[in-house]
Design an enzyme around this catalytic site. Structure first.
Site, PDB file in Angstrom:
ATOM      1  N   GLU A 102       0.836  -1.207   0.000  1.00 15.74           N
ATOM      2  CA  GLU A 102       0.000   0.000   0.000  1.00 15.74           C
ATOM      3  C   GLU A 102       0.874   1.263   0.000  1.00 15.74           C
ATOM      4  O   GLU A 102       0.573   2.232  -0.709  1.00 15.74           O
ATOM      5  CB  GLU A 102      -0.957  -0.045   1.198  1.00 15.74           C
ATOM      6  CG  GLU A 102      -1.998  -1.150   0.993  1.00 15.74           C
ATOM      7  CD  GLU A 102      -2.915  -1.370   2.182  1.00 15.74           C
ATOM      8  OE1 GLU A 102      -2.393  -1.673   3.268  1.00 15.74           O
ATOM      9  OE2 GLU A 102      -4.136  -1.244   2.021  1.00 15.74           O
ATOM     10  N   GLU A 122      -3.928  -9.136   3.919  1.00 19.51           N
ATOM     11  CA  GLU A 122      -4.763  -8.694   5.046  1.00 19.51           C
ATOM     12  C   GLU A 122      -5.960  -9.612   5.318  1.00 19.51           C
ATOM     13  O   GLU A 122      -6.256  -9.938   6.462  1.00 19.51           O
ATOM     14  CB  GLU A 122      -5.267  -7.257   4.808  1.00 19.51           C
ATOM     15  CG  GLU A 122      -4.235  -6.186   5.121  1.00 19.51           C
ATOM     16  CD  GLU A 122      -3.404  -5.784   3.921  1.00 19.51           C
ATOM     17  OE1 GLU A 122      -3.257  -6.609   2.986  1.00 19.51           O
ATOM     18  OE2 GLU A 122      -2.894  -4.658   3.909  1.00 19.51           O
TER      19      GLU A 122
END
Ligand SMILES: CC/C=C\CC(=O)SCCNC(=O)CCNC(=O)[C@H](O)C(C)(C)COP(=O)(O)OP(=O)(O)OC[C@H]1O[C@@H](n2cnc3c(N)ncnc32)[C@H](O)[C@@H]1OP(=O)(O)O
Length: 265
Positions: A102, A122
């Site tokens: 990210e 995640e």
């Protein structure tokens, strides 16, 4: 937590949190400060973000997640880079995982060695890629690829990631030298044109059909643990639904519209 150096009018921000450069509060603060410093310095024309120890970043420090990370939250770094006029490149070696990918997606460009692997694990950890992964990955790689990466957590090799649009260039040799060379060639480019957040998501077919197909796949994969996964995915889908862009134009009877509205109560 971070080395800041200047090379040929380029600021080099090197994450230094051994062994795998995880992003805890201190590391996030130092990156945020480093980017701000580079932005304010008129002699700096561009920025390279890279990692020490042969790895870009293994993501957010899972141990700190339990206690709550302190500001600046990773997303603030993304918001800051989105508004920068100086180009920022992520120069990736080793892994860019979770919050590490990210962070790379916040940058205007990403270059990587051929041996690199990227992923958003995640969901497998019961988290969602809430630091911009759901926003930026589909804009880089297209909706289908993003769904696959988010729902499987698979580690994607650099060349495949480049074909998807996640990596702009595969390089050989010293990743920092390559980063500096690359970003210097981008100094005259309007960064708003390459800012992922500003782009629209590419997809083919009907959005509801795509969403339903992925939901079916995920429900069958996560047997017995449907509820948390579905609730995370519902949220992912809302974001991927181009909520801000397309919700207004969706038919009031469409399942996507109903789901999005329901979850936003
Ligand atoms: C809103 C949420 C936003 C973001 C969420 C996230 O980013 S969640 C984190 C996602 N990242 C991961 O799941 C990566 C997990 N790590 C790995 O897969 C491997 O560690 C890695 C990076 C491939 C390196 O493997 P290697 O075999 O070289 O090292 P090892 O696994 O032994 O790890 C070394 C030590 O680092 C610790 N560690 C690794 N990743 C994290 C992490 N994300 N947070 C905290 N700590 C991490 C690992 O536990 C080892 O510690 P040690 O004390 O030496 O046992």
């Amino acid at each position: 937590m971070m080395d800041y150096s200047i090379r040929d009018q380029v600021a080099v921000i090197k994450l230094d949190n051994p062994p795998v450069n995880v992003l805890g509060s201190a590391a996030l603060t130092s990156i945020y400060d480093g980017i701000g410093k580079a932005d304010r310095d008129p002699s700096i024309k561009a920025v390279v973000i890279c990692g020490k120890n042969g790895i870009f970043c293994a993501g957010v420090d899972i141990k700190e997640l339990d206690n709550g990370l302190h500001a600046p939250w990773i997303k603030h770094i993304g918001d800051f880079i989105d508004n920068m006029k100086k180009p920022v490149v992520a120069a990736i070696e080793g892994f860019a995982l979770g919050g590490g990918l990210e962070l790379a997606l916040f940058c205007h460009y990403r270059i990587a060695l051929k041996t690199v692997r990227v992923s958003l694990p995640e969901l497998q950890l019961g988290l969602m890629p809430g630091a911009g992964g759901t926003i930026r990955l589909p804009r880089a790689a297209g909706l289908n690829n993003a769904f696959d990466i988010i729902t499987t957590g698979n580690r994607i090799p650099a060349e495949k990631a480049a074909m998807m649009g996640i990596i702009d260039q595969i390089v050989t040799g010293d990743i920092i030298e390559e980063g500096i060379k690359f970003v210097k060639s981008k100094c005259n480019i309007d960064t708003s044109l390459v800012c992922l957040r500003m782009k629209t998501v590419k997809y083919s077919g009907d959005l509801d059909d795509i969403s339903e197909a992925f939901m079916t796949k995920v429900k069958s994969k996560f047997k017995g643990a449907i509820a948390p996964i579905v609730s995370i995915l519902e949220f992912v889908i809302i974001i991927l639904d181009l909520y801000y862009v397309h919700l207004q134009s969706l038919s009031k009877n469409s399942p996507t519209y109903t789901r999005a509205k329901g979850t936003c109560k």
